[in-house]
Design a protein around this motif. Structure first.
Motif, PDB file in Angstrom:
ATOM      1  N   ASN A  30      69.128  37.546  33.815  1.00 53.24           N
ATOM      2  CA  ASN A  30      69.455  37.594  32.434  1.00 53.24           C
ATOM      3  C   ASN A  30      70.600  38.673  32.265  1.00 53.24           C
ATOM      4  O   ASN A  30      71.185  38.878  31.139  1.00 53.24           O
ATOM      5  CB  ASN A  30      68.312  37.722  31.511  1.00 53.24           C
ATOM      6  CG  ASN A  30      67.425  36.546  31.701  1.00 53.24           C
ATOM      7  OD1 ASN A  30      67.918  35.581  31.354  1.00 53.24           O
ATOM      8  ND2 ASN A  30      66.076  37.080  31.853  1.00 53.24           N
ATOM      9  N   HIS A  31      70.848  39.697  33.201  1.00 49.12           N
ATOM     10  CA  HIS A  31      71.582  40.817  32.954  1.00 49.12           C
ATOM     11  C   HIS A  31      72.597  41.211  34.139  1.00 49.12           C
ATOM     12  O   HIS A  31      72.466  40.681  35.277  1.00 49.12           O
ATOM     13  CB  HIS A  31      70.864  41.884  32.726  1.00 49.12           C
ATOM     14  CG  HIS A  31      70.184  41.899  31.463  1.00 49.12           C
ATOM     15  ND1 HIS A  31      70.689  41.756  30.220  1.00 49.12           N
ATOM     16  CD2 HIS A  31      68.656  41.877  30.988  1.00 49.12           C
ATOM     17  CE1 HIS A  31      69.708  42.111  29.279  1.00 49.12           C
ATOM     18  NE2 HIS A  31      68.398  42.016  29.836  1.00 49.12           N
ATOM     19  N   LYS A  32      73.693  41.790  33.806  1.00 51.69           N
ATOM     20  CA  LYS A  32      74.627  42.373  34.565  1.00 51.69           C
ATOM     21  C   LYS A  32      74.658  43.946  34.145  1.00 51.69           C
ATOM     22  O   LYS A  32      75.326  44.159  33.208  1.00 51.69           O
ATOM     23  CB  LYS A  32      75.869  41.729  34.719  1.00 51.69           C
ATOM     24  CG  LYS A  32      75.879  40.289  35.079  1.00 51.69           C
ATOM     25  CD  LYS A  32      77.404  39.652  34.896  1.00 51.69           C
ATOM     26  CE  LYS A  32      77.462  38.229  35.615  1.00 51.69           C
ATOM     27  NZ  LYS A  32      76.511  37.312  35.109  1.00 51.69           N
ATOM     28  N   LEU A  33      74.296  44.760  35.043  1.00 56.54           N
ATOM     29  CA  LEU A  33      74.188  46.192  34.752  1.00 56.54           C
ATOM     30  C   LEU A  33      75.113  46.924  35.742  1.00 56.54           C
ATOM     31  O   LEU A  33      75.461  46.879  36.724  1.00 56.54           O
ATOM     32  CB  LEU A  33      72.631  46.964  35.052  1.00 56.54           C
ATOM     33  CG  LEU A  33      71.474  45.913  34.705  1.00 56.54           C
ATOM     34  CD1 LEU A  33      70.258  46.653  34.997  1.00 56.54           C
ATOM     35  CD2 LEU A  33      71.556  45.826  33.117  1.00 56.54           C
ATOM     36  N   ASP A  58      77.016  43.520  30.882  1.00 48.77           N
ATOM     37  CA  ASP A  58      76.330  43.733  29.206  1.00 48.77           C
ATOM     38  C   ASP A  58      75.776  44.867  29.210  1.00 48.77           C
ATOM     39  O   ASP A  58      75.531  45.177  27.836  1.00 48.77           O
ATOM     40  CB  ASP A  58      75.370  42.463  29.185  1.00 48.77           C
ATOM     41  CG  ASP A  58      74.244  42.453  30.327  1.00 48.77           C
ATOM     42  OD1 ASP A  58      73.080  42.684  29.670  1.00 48.77           O
ATOM     43  OD2 ASP A  58      74.218  42.232  31.442  1.00 48.77           O
TER      44      ASP A  58
END
Length: 272
Positions: A30-33, A58
């Motif tokens: 769900n994420h790109k950190l 994000d």
């Protein structure tokens, strides 16, 4: 989960840049950190080389308020002015390296604090089921001796020992696994792990962190014994450790003898 090291002190290939700095890219379902941004824009060049699109990140996190983790954040904001950048409320403090002959500012560029996407966090924060952060580590077991010259400048111009209350740790959870990411572990890796176990009720499956054991003046007998003691505690855990940056190669070699396959050195360009 995919983790790519965008910046470290050493590189795994000639076409990858390195510097005294730290930066990780983490991709989950769900994420790109982005966690830290090295000491210069070079982390962004590595991202391009490694196929990481920073405009798609994000959220970003700053592990603590030092230049070698924050130096590329202005460049990141040029590429991506939407992703929030989470840092502890006092990450912009007056942090210095001081001794009898040195008074060097090592804090963040104050222009970073003017970015509208900066989000100041006071203590622990859970973003969602995948991403959380914690701070406020108080334990002082095997407190890194290198911290003794790291200080905070008060308004009257005097210096006090930095208590590293500006340090925060990112926990990424996916498929029943928990990954703990720390920049330098100034508060001591064992103390950070104690706090993790208190908050999450288990040991992390993986830890990526500098251990802040590097010393330019060489290691005393007590230093070596402390490094061995830390490794002897870490090896009992059902956890894989990746380290580098401020750990120092001599300290890594001592720990590797004890920890074997549970300890790995991470380089710019490595993917986990």
């Amino acid at each position: 989960m995919k983790i790519i090291c965008l910046m470290e002190n050493t590189a795994q290939a000639d076409n990858i840049l390195s510097e005294h700095g730290f930066s990780l890219y983490v991709e989950t379902e769900n994420h790109k950190l982005l966690i830290d941004a090295g000491q210069s824009p070079s982390f962004a060049e590595n991202a391009k080389t490694l196929g990481v699109d920073l405009s798609k990140v994000d959220m970003a996190m700053l592990s603590h308020g030092h230049y070698d983790h924050s130096g590329g954040l202005m460049r990141f904001a040029q590429i991506n002015n939407i992703a929030p950048i989470y840092m502890q409320v006092n990450a912009g403090g007056e942090y210095y390296h001081t001794n009898d002959t040195l008074e060097k500012y090592i804090g963040i560029d104050k222009e970073i604090l003017k970015l509208p996407q900066v989000k100041l966090v006071d203590g622990n924060m859970r973003i969602d089921q995948e991403i959380s952060m914690f701070a406020g580590v108080k334990g002082r077991k095997y407190f890194p001796s290198g911290n003794s010259e790291l200080t905070r400048k008060l308004s009257d111009g005097t210096f006090v020992q930095d208590d590293f209350s500006h340090e925060q740790y990112v926990v990424v959870e996916e498929d029943g696994k928990k990954v703990l990411i720390s920049g330098c572990a100034h508060n001591g890796i064992l103390n950070i792990l104690d706090e993790f176990k208190k908050l999450y009720g288990c040991e992390p499956d993986m830890v990526i962190s500098g251990f802040h054991l590097m010393k330019k003046t060489g290691y005393s007998g007590e230093d070596v014994e402390n490094i061995k003691s830390i490794a002897e505690e870490l090896v009992t855990m059902d956890t894989t450790f990746y380290t580098g940056h401020c750990t120092g190669v001599p300290a890594f070699d001592i720990m590797k003898e004890i920890m074997g396959d549970k300890l790995h050195y991470i380089h710019s360009g490595d993917e986990i």
